[in-house]
Design a protein around this motif. Structure first.
Motif, PDB file in Angstrom:
ATOM      1  N   LYS A  38       0.827  -1.212   0.000  1.00  0.00           N
ATOM      2  CA  LYS A  38       0.000   0.000   0.000  1.00  0.00           C
ATOM      3  C   LYS A  38       0.857   1.256   0.000  1.00  0.00           C
ATOM      4  O   LYS A  38       0.545   2.227  -0.691  1.00  0.00           O
ATOM      5  N   LEU A  39       1.933   1.245   0.765  1.00  0.00           N
ATOM      6  CA  LEU A  39       2.793   2.430   0.861  1.00  0.00           C
ATOM      7  C   LEU A  39       3.501   2.733  -0.460  1.00  0.00           C
ATOM      8  O   LEU A  39       3.529   3.879  -0.892  1.00  0.00           O
ATOM      9  N   VAL A  40       4.067   1.723  -1.100  1.00  0.00           N
ATOM     10  CA  VAL A  40       4.796   1.994  -2.347  1.00  0.00           C
ATOM     11  C   VAL A  40       3.852   2.222  -3.528  1.00  0.00           C
ATOM     12  O   VAL A  40       4.283   2.714  -4.568  1.00  0.00           O
ATOM     13  N   ASN A  41       2.577   1.902  -3.355  1.00  0.00           N
ATOM     14  CA  ASN A  41       1.608   2.107  -4.432  1.00  0.00           C
ATOM     15  C   ASN A  41       0.635   3.253  -4.165  1.00  0.00           C
ATOM     16  O   ASN A  41      -0.378   3.373  -4.852  1.00  0.00           O
ATOM     17  N   THR A  75      11.359  -3.000  -7.363  1.00  0.00           N
ATOM     18  CA  THR A  75      11.801  -4.129  -6.540  1.00  0.00           C
ATOM     19  C   THR A  75      10.931  -4.287  -5.302  1.00  0.00           C
ATOM     20  O   THR A  75      10.724  -5.397  -4.813  1.00  0.00           O
ATOM     21  N   ASN A  76      10.394  -3.171  -4.815  1.00  0.00           N
ATOM     22  CA  ASN A  76       9.570  -3.200  -3.605  1.00  0.00           C
ATOM     23  C   ASN A  76       8.075  -3.259  -3.907  1.00  0.00           C
ATOM     24  O   ASN A  76       7.256  -3.060  -3.017  1.00  0.00           O
ATOM     25  N   GLY A  77       7.714  -3.528  -5.160  1.00  0.00           N
ATOM     26  CA  GLY A  77       6.324  -3.800  -5.492  1.00  0.00           C
ATOM     27  C   GLY A  77       5.504  -2.666  -6.065  1.00  0.00           C
ATOM     28  O   GLY A  77       4.288  -2.793  -6.205  1.00  0.00           O
ATOM     29  N   CYS A  78       6.140  -1.554  -6.431  1.00  0.00           N
ATOM     30  CA  CYS A  78       5.370  -0.459  -7.032  1.00  0.00           C
ATOM     31  C   CYS A  78       4.853  -0.909  -8.401  1.00  0.00           C
ATOM     32  O   CYS A  78       5.584  -1.500  -9.195  1.00  0.00           O
ATOM     33  N   ASN A  79       3.597  -0.639  -8.672  1.00  0.00           N
ATOM     34  CA  ASN A  79       2.911  -1.145  -9.852  1.00  0.00           C
ATOM     35  C   ASN A  79       3.200  -0.296 -11.093  1.00  0.00           C
ATOM     36  O   ASN A  79       2.716   0.828 -11.210  1.00  0.00           O
ATOM     37  N   PRO A  80       3.941  -0.840 -12.071  1.00  0.00           N
ATOM     38  CA  PRO A  80       4.232  -0.091 -13.291  1.00  0.00           C
ATOM     39  C   PRO A  80       3.049  -0.027 -14.258  1.00  0.00           C
ATOM     40  O   PRO A  80       3.095   0.684 -15.255  1.00  0.00           O
ATOM     41  N   HIS A  81       1.976  -0.756 -13.952  1.00  0.00           N
ATOM     42  CA  HIS A  81       0.796  -0.792 -14.820  1.00  0.00           C
ATOM     43  C   HIS A  81      -0.357   0.055 -14.279  1.00  0.00           C
ATOM     44  O   HIS A  81      -1.452   0.044 -14.850  1.00  0.00           O
ATOM     45  N   HIS A  82      -0.109   0.770 -13.197  1.00  0.00           N
ATOM     46  CA  HIS A  82      -1.157   1.590 -12.575  1.00  0.00           C
ATOM     47  C   HIS A  82      -1.592   2.708 -13.530  1.00  0.00           C
ATOM     48  O   HIS A  82      -0.768   3.447 -14.055  1.00  0.00           O
ATOM     49  N   LEU A  83      -2.888   2.807 -13.727  1.00  0.00           N
ATOM     50  CA  LEU A  83      -3.441   3.884 -14.559  1.00  0.00           C
ATOM     51  C   LEU A  83      -3.745   5.098 -13.687  1.00  0.00           C
ATOM     52  O   LEU A  83      -4.404   4.974 -12.657  1.00  0.00           O
ATOM     53  N   ASN A  85      -5.504   9.095 -13.497  1.00  0.00           N
ATOM     54  CA  ASN A  85      -6.838   9.577 -13.888  1.00  0.00           C
ATOM     55  C   ASN A  85      -6.950   9.895 -15.378  1.00  0.00           C
ATOM     56  O   ASN A  85      -8.046   9.964 -15.917  1.00  0.00           O
ATOM     57  N   ALA A  86      -5.800  10.092 -16.036  1.00  0.00           N
ATOM     58  CA  ALA A  86      -5.791  10.347 -17.482  1.00  0.00           C
ATOM     59  C   ALA A  86      -5.604   9.050 -18.270  1.00  0.00           C
ATOM     60  O   ALA A  86      -5.389   9.079 -19.480  1.00  0.00           O
ATOM     61  N   SER A  87      -5.677   7.916 -17.585  1.00  0.00           N
ATOM     62  CA  SER A  87      -5.511   6.578 -18.177  1.00  0.00           C
ATOM     63  C   SER A  87      -4.105   6.332 -18.717  1.00  0.00           C
ATOM     64  O   SER A  87      -3.926   5.578 -19.673  1.00  0.00           O
ATOM     65  N   ASP A  88      -3.116   6.975 -18.104  1.00  0.00           N
ATOM     66  CA  ASP A  88      -1.721   6.761 -18.477  1.00  0.00           C
ATOM     67  C   ASP A  88      -1.038   5.884 -17.445  1.00  0.00           C
ATOM     68  O   ASP A  88      -1.234   6.058 -16.239  1.00  0.00           O
ATOM     69  N   THR A  89      -0.223   4.957 -17.911  1.00  0.00           N
ATOM     70  CA  THR A  89       0.661   4.208 -17.026  1.00  0.00           C
ATOM     71  C   THR A  89       2.020   4.922 -17.030  1.00  0.00           C
ATOM     72  O   THR A  89       2.273   5.755 -17.913  1.00  0.00           O
ATOM     73  N   PRO A  90       2.892   4.598 -16.102  1.00  0.00           N
ATOM     74  CA  PRO A  90       4.236   5.176 -16.158  1.00  0.00           C
ATOM     75  C   PRO A  90       4.934   4.868 -17.493  1.00  0.00           C
ATOM     76  O   PRO A  90       5.647   5.716 -18.038  1.00  0.00           O
ATOM     77  N   LEU A  91       4.696   3.677 -18.031  1.00  0.00           N
ATOM     78  CA  LEU A  91       5.308   3.319 -19.314  1.00  0.00           C
ATOM     79  C   LEU A  91       4.770   4.169 -20.460  1.00  0.00           C
ATOM     80  O   LEU A  91       5.516   4.527 -21.372  1.00  0.00           O
ATOM     81  N   THR A  92       3.486   4.497 -20.414  1.00  0.00           N
ATOM     82  CA  THR A  92       2.905   5.377 -21.426  1.00  0.00           C
ATOM     83  C   THR A  92       3.604   6.730 -21.402  1.00  0.00           C
ATOM     84  O   THR A  92       3.961   7.283 -22.444  1.00  0.00           O
ATOM     85  N   LEU A  93       3.788   7.260 -20.197  1.00  0.00           N
ATOM     86  CA  LEU A  93       4.468   8.555 -20.054  1.00  0.00           C
ATOM     87  C   LEU A  93       5.906   8.483 -20.551  1.00  0.00           C
ATOM     88  O   LEU A  93       6.386   9.413 -21.206  1.00  0.00           O
TER      89      LEU A  93
END
Length: 120
Positions: A38-41, A75-83, A85-93
């Motif tokens: 929860k903390l890293v996300n 490494t600590n579980g932060c979600n790279p697929h999180h959308l 509010n603009a429907s962007d993931t970190p990878l999209t950015l």
């Protein structure tokens, strides 16, 4: 848990890998796996998690620091697929950035994804 989240957020916002390492060590010593997740996300009012924030603040002069921080968060579980509010993931950015070193970051995301698949 709120204070831990604030300290973690400040480490990321100040672009301080050293502070992030310390914050994550403290969190691991005193938190359950669910709390760590929860903390890293956590995300802001625009739905951006720490990875969104770091990618949005990625510059040539700070890319090594940002790389290390993203690696720590993944490494600590932060979600790279999180959308957000603009429907962007970190990878999209990351994909829309015009920077010469973004391939290094894509490789990091892919490597971490492969590691999590091996663990699961």
């Amino acid at each position: 848990m709120l204070q831990k989240g604030v300290v973690l957020r400040q480490s990321v916002e100040f672009l301080s890998p050293e502070s992030l390492v310390k914050s994550l060590e403290d969190i691991h010593q005193s938190s359950s796996k669910d709390e760590i997740f929860k903390l890293v996300n956590q995300h802001d009012e625009d739905g951006n998690n720490f990875l969104h924030f770091l990618i949005k603040n990625l510059r040539e002069e700070n890319h090594n620091k940002v790389f290390e921080m993203i690696k720590l968060l993944l490494t600590n579980g932060c979600n790279p697929h999180h959308l957000n509010n603009a429907s962007d993931t970190p990878l999209t950015l990351l994909g829309v950035l015009n920077i010469p070193f973004k391939t290094r970051f894509f490789k990091l995301f892919i490597e971490q994804e492969n590691q999590s698949c091996k663990i699961s």
